[in-house]
Structure formats: structure tokens, C-alpha cells
Design an enzyme around this catalytic site. Structure first.
Site, PDB file in Angstrom:
ATOM      1  N   HIS A   1      -6.965  -2.756 -11.102  1.00  0.00           N
ATOM      2  CA  HIS A   1      -7.247  -2.326  -9.735  1.00  0.00           C
ATOM      3  C   HIS A   1      -8.691  -1.836  -9.687  1.00  0.00           C
ATOM      4  O   HIS A   1      -9.107  -1.087 -10.558  1.00  0.00           O
ATOM      5  CB  HIS A   1      -6.282  -1.179  -9.415  1.00  0.00           C
ATOM      6  CG  HIS A   1      -6.514  -0.483  -8.127  1.00  0.00           C
ATOM      7  ND1 HIS A   1      -7.141   0.730  -8.038  1.00  0.00           N
ATOM      8  CD2 HIS A   1      -6.185  -0.834  -6.870  1.00  0.00           C
ATOM      9  CE1 HIS A   1      -7.178   1.120  -6.769  1.00  0.00           C
ATOM     10  NE2 HIS A   1      -6.605   0.187  -6.048  1.00  0.00           N
TER      11      HIS A   1
ATOM     12  N   HIS B   1       0.817  -1.223   0.000  1.00  0.00           N
ATOM     13  CA  HIS B   1       0.000   0.000   0.000  1.00  0.00           C
ATOM     14  C   HIS B   1       0.848   1.270   0.000  1.00  0.00           C
ATOM     15  O   HIS B   1       0.421   2.332   0.455  1.00  0.00           O
ATOM     16  CB  HIS B   1      -0.902  -0.010   1.252  1.00  0.00           C
ATOM     17  CG  HIS B   1      -2.276   0.527   1.022  1.00  0.00           C
ATOM     18  ND1 HIS B   1      -2.704   1.725   1.546  1.00  0.00           N
ATOM     19  CD2 HIS B   1      -3.324   0.041   0.337  1.00  0.00           C
ATOM     20  CE1 HIS B   1      -3.957   1.953   1.211  1.00  0.00           C
ATOM     21  NE2 HIS B   1      -4.354   0.949   0.470  1.00  0.00           N
TER      22      HIS B   1
HETATM   23  O1  LIG Z   1      -5.328  -2.272  -3.794  1.00  0.00           O
HETATM   24  C1  LIG Z   1      -6.231  -1.506  -3.475  1.00  0.00           C
HETATM   25  O2  LIG Z   1      -7.460  -1.765  -3.533  1.00  0.00           O
HETATM   26  C2  LIG Z   1      -5.838  -0.125  -3.113  1.00  0.00           C
HETATM   27  O3  LIG Z   1      -4.545  -0.066  -2.576  1.00  0.00           O
HETATM   28  C3  LIG Z   1      -6.835   0.590  -2.216  1.00  0.00           C
HETATM   29  O4  LIG Z   1      -6.699   0.176  -0.914  1.00  0.00           O
HETATM   30  C4  LIG Z   1      -6.615   2.070  -2.343  1.00  0.00           C
HETATM   31  O5  LIG Z   1      -6.577   2.404  -3.722  1.00  0.00           O
HETATM   32  C5  LIG Z   1      -7.730   2.853  -1.704  1.00  0.00           C
HETATM   33  O6  LIG Z   1      -8.923   2.666  -2.467  1.00  0.00           O
HETATM   34  C6  LIG Z   1      -7.353   4.305  -1.677  1.00  0.00           C
HETATM   35  O7  LIG Z   1      -8.374   5.047  -1.083  1.00  0.00           O
HETATM   36 MG   LIG Z   2      -3.367  -1.483  -3.651  1.00  0.00          MG
END
Ligand SMILES: O=C(O)[C@H](O)[C@@H](O)[C@@H](O)[C@H](O)CO
Ligand SMILES: [Mg+2]
Length: 382
Positions: free
Chosen positions: A285, A185
Site C-alpha cells: 500500500h 475503504h
Molecule cells: O488504498 C489506499 O490508498 C488507501 O485506502 C488510502 O485511500 C488511505 O490509506 C488514505 O491514504 C488514508 O488517508
Molecule cells: Mg485502501
């Protein structure tokens, strides 16, 4: 056909939907948002709308290039997320006008289904075993969790051991019956990423995501050279031009463009192809809502190098609304045995409950991610 109106709806839990109307009554939906900066993206969408209203929505490529190149400054999360949502809605309109799903417009299916994965454990991973067991019972066998909590620039052995212990616990409980990705992260500094990845080797996570922040991408090849664990990243890269450097430098085994941040379907289709030319896998993502997920699935169904799809059912961010709450027909997202299956509906294939969207937009939260601080008071990466 001409575009007549763009309407944005900020919504619980932290999403924004965009409705694009045309003079022939066909409507397209998109999901332009940066989590935590929804109002900025909303302003960008309406600033860019002057280049969209009055245009032929079929000319997606020209509109995309105009939005990207027409303002001199370009790229970055806000403008690219605005372009992403507009692009998604234009593809929705095109598919509806032609009566075919978007994936048919991109060359048709390259696979019959795409494997999904589910988050488990929340911001500070906990109750992992229970969480995984519950998700296994509904068909998931692939998971993602935060790889650690706050991690100091130089961290002590106790924090490292705590992070490693959760991977060890999962492997000891489930063996190789399940797979799990560890999302660092962006919480981990480059020096500590080397240390943490080394300690995680024995537990063979499926991938390590954002081992360092996107602004430290030069470390991806160095980290990849020291480990057998596949490195993944991409949610904080916003166009082909961000991905080209990273792909050329090497180190990434998986790219994770976000269909609501990296230029939408038009751009992510190109990013997927660039990645394939480097033998790099695609795992879009998507911690967001149903329109973003639908856009991801159309790219998954036409990209041979797509391997996994993130989706937000049960994600710790979905407070106040769940993934399919605004979708009229939940079967639009056919899912079984942990896979998504293609919809035959035209466009993106998602029927949005606009009445509910309008009602819930009246109570849209200004979601913010937590601000974490180290014991000494300095800001920590969340
Ligand atoms: O892998 C994932 O889903 C992301 O790291 C996620 O945790 C972030 O993008 C979060 O949405 C940011 O507010
Ligand atoms: Mg992520």
C-alpha cells in the site's frame, strides 16, 4: 559510524520526511507518517530517537527490536509508523555506506520490473472513463477506485446499485482491456459487504480491498468463501503479529502492508515472506510520497509474490504537492508501460531536494480526512 541527529519535516500534501544524520556524513531518509496524525508520529519519532542517536546505524535489526520491544507497549499505527520511517532511513544509510541499492542487501532482484497501478475517480468516484483513458495514455492498464460512497450498516438497493453501476460502466467501456481493484475503504459493514460483493461478481474486479474494517478481519474467510473475487487488505495492519492471525485464518488473496506503517523494510520483508508461505500475493500500500514508494519498490524487487505496486501520482490526496516534487532526479523512479524498474543508486535510491523540503515544511498543512456523516447525523466510515 554513529547516528547523530534525527530531523523531521512535515510537508504538503500530507507527508512527513525523516532525515537521519551520522558522524561520517552519510544521511538516510525515511517517511514516517500516519495520514491525518502526522504530529503524533512526529512526536513518536523524537521520543524513540533516544534509542537511535549514538547507535551504529548498521545494526538495523537490533535498533528495530529495541524500538519495538523496548517500551513495553507496542504496535499500532503511531508507534509502528515512527519505527517504519526510522527503519527506512537506516536501510538508506546502510546501502549508501556499502554503495549498493537496498534490494541487493536483501538478496538481489527476483524480477526485472514491477507493475504499478493508479487511483482513479477520487473520494466519490466520478469521471471514471475520462480518468482511465488519460491514465491509459501514459501506460497504465491497472487501476483502483473507491468501491462506493457512504454505505449504511444496512443499505438500500439504490446505493448498492449505484456502487455496482460504476463497475458495470468500466467493464462495458473497456471490457477486459484493463483491470481495476475496488477499495471498499472500510466503508462497508460486514452484512453489506456480503450483499455488495455478490452483486459485483459479474464485473470481475481484480480485487476488493478492505471489504470490511481491519477490526472485522474475522469476516475475510467468510467473505472469501462466498466469492471468486480476490480479497485484499493490510494498510491498517501494523506488524507481522497483525498479519499472522489474518494469514492463518485465511481469506486474503493479497496482503497490502504499508511500508510507512507496518514496521518499514525490515518488517515488511518478513510479512512478504509470511504471505508467500500461504500462497498470498503482495501489493504494498502506498498513497504517500517518494521515500515510502522507494521502500516499497525494494521489497517488490526481492519478493516473488509481489504482484502490484500502488503509487500516488495524480491521487486525489496530493493537493499542494505531487509524488516527485521533492525528488532531485525524477528518473530515480524509472517508469514505463505501467511498470517501475529498479534503480542502481545506493540505498533507497532517492535524492531528496532538502532545500525545497525545508522551505515547504514551513507551510505544512495539518491534513485531515473528511468526516462523513449519514443522513441521520451518525458518523460514517470515510
Ligand atoms: O488504498 C489506499 O490508498 C488507501 O485506502 C488510502 O485511500 C488511505 O490509506 C488514505 O491514504 C488514508 O488517508
Ligand atoms: Mg485502501
Amino acid at each position: 559510524m554513529k547516528v547523530t541527529k534525527l530531523t523531521t519535516y512535515r510537508l504538503p500534501p500530507r507527508w512527513m520526511f525523516l532525515k537521519i544524520e551520522t558522524d561520517e556524513g552519510i544521511v538516510g531518509w525515511g517517511e514516517p507518517v500516519i495520514e491525518g496524525r502526522a504530529r503524533s508520529v512526529e512526536a513518536a519519532v523524537h521520543e524513540l530517537s533516544e534509542y537511535v542517536i549514538g547507535q551504529d546505524p548498521a545494526r538495523i535489526n537490533d535498533i528495530w527490536q529495541t524500538l519495538y520491544r523496548g517500551g513495553f507497549y507496542r504496535g499500532g499505527p503511531i508507534l509502528m509508523s515512527a519505527i517504519s520511517g526510522i527503519d527506512q532511513a537506516l536501510w538508506d544509510i546502510k546501502g549508501k555506506a556499502l554503495g549498493v541499492p537496498v534490494y541487493q542487501l536483501l538478496g538481489g532482484l527476483v524480477r526485472d520490473k514491477i507493475k504499478a497501478y493508479s487511483w482513479v475517480g477520487g473520494d466519490r468516484p466520478a469521471e471514471l472513463i475520462d480518468g482511465i483513458n488519460k491514465l491509459r495514455s501514459i501506460g497504465f492498464d491497472t487501476f483502483k477506485l473507491n468501491g462506493c460512497e457512504e454505505m449504511g450498516i444496512i443499505e438500500n438497493a439504490r446505493q448498492i446499485d449505484a456502487a455496482v453501476a460504476q463497475a458495470a460502466l468500466i467493464r462495458s467501456e473497456f471490457g477486459n482491456e484493463i483491470e481495476f481493484g475496488l477499495d471498499f475503504h472500510g466503508r462497508v459493514s460486514a452484512p453489506m459487504a456480503k450483499v455488495l460483493i455478490k452483486e459485483l461478481e459479474p464485473y470481475r474486479p481484480l480485487f476488493i480491498e478492505e471489504p470490511v474494517l481491519a477490526e472485522q478481519a474475522e469476516y475475510y474467510p467468510r467473505l472469501a468463501a462466498q466469492t471468486h473475487i480476490p480479497i485484499a487488505a493490510g494498510e491498517r495492519m501494523f506488524s507481522r503479529f497483525d498479519f499472522k492471525r489474518v494469514l492463518a485464518d485465511g481469506g486474503l488473496a493479497i496482503v497490502q502492508p504499508d511500508l510507512s506503517h507496518a514496521g518499514g523494510i525490515t518488517e515488511c520483508f518478513k510479512i512478504a515472506s509470511m504471505a508467500e508461505s500461504y500462497d498470498v500475493a503482495l501489493a504494498p500500500h502506498c498513497p504517500l510520497g517518494p521515500i515510502a514508494l522507494a521502500a516499497c519498490l525494494h521489497i517488490d524487487f526481492v519478493s516473488r509474490n509481489a504482484v502490484l505496486q500502488e503509487q500516488s501520482m495524480g491521487i486525489h490526496y496530493n493537493q499542494g504537492a505531487e509524488l516527485l516534487d521533492y525528488v532531485i532526479n525524477k528518473d530515480d523512479f524509472k517508469m514505463s508501460d505501467g511498470y517501475f524498474y529498479p534503480s542502481n543508486k545506493p540505498g533507497l535510491g532517492v535524492d531528496i531536494n532538502e532545500e525545497l523540503v525545508i522551505e515547504r515544511s514551513k507551510m505544512a498543512p495539518d491534513w485531515r480526512n473528511p468526516l462523513w456523516r449519514y443522513p441521520d447525523g451518525a458518523i460514517a466510515e470515510w
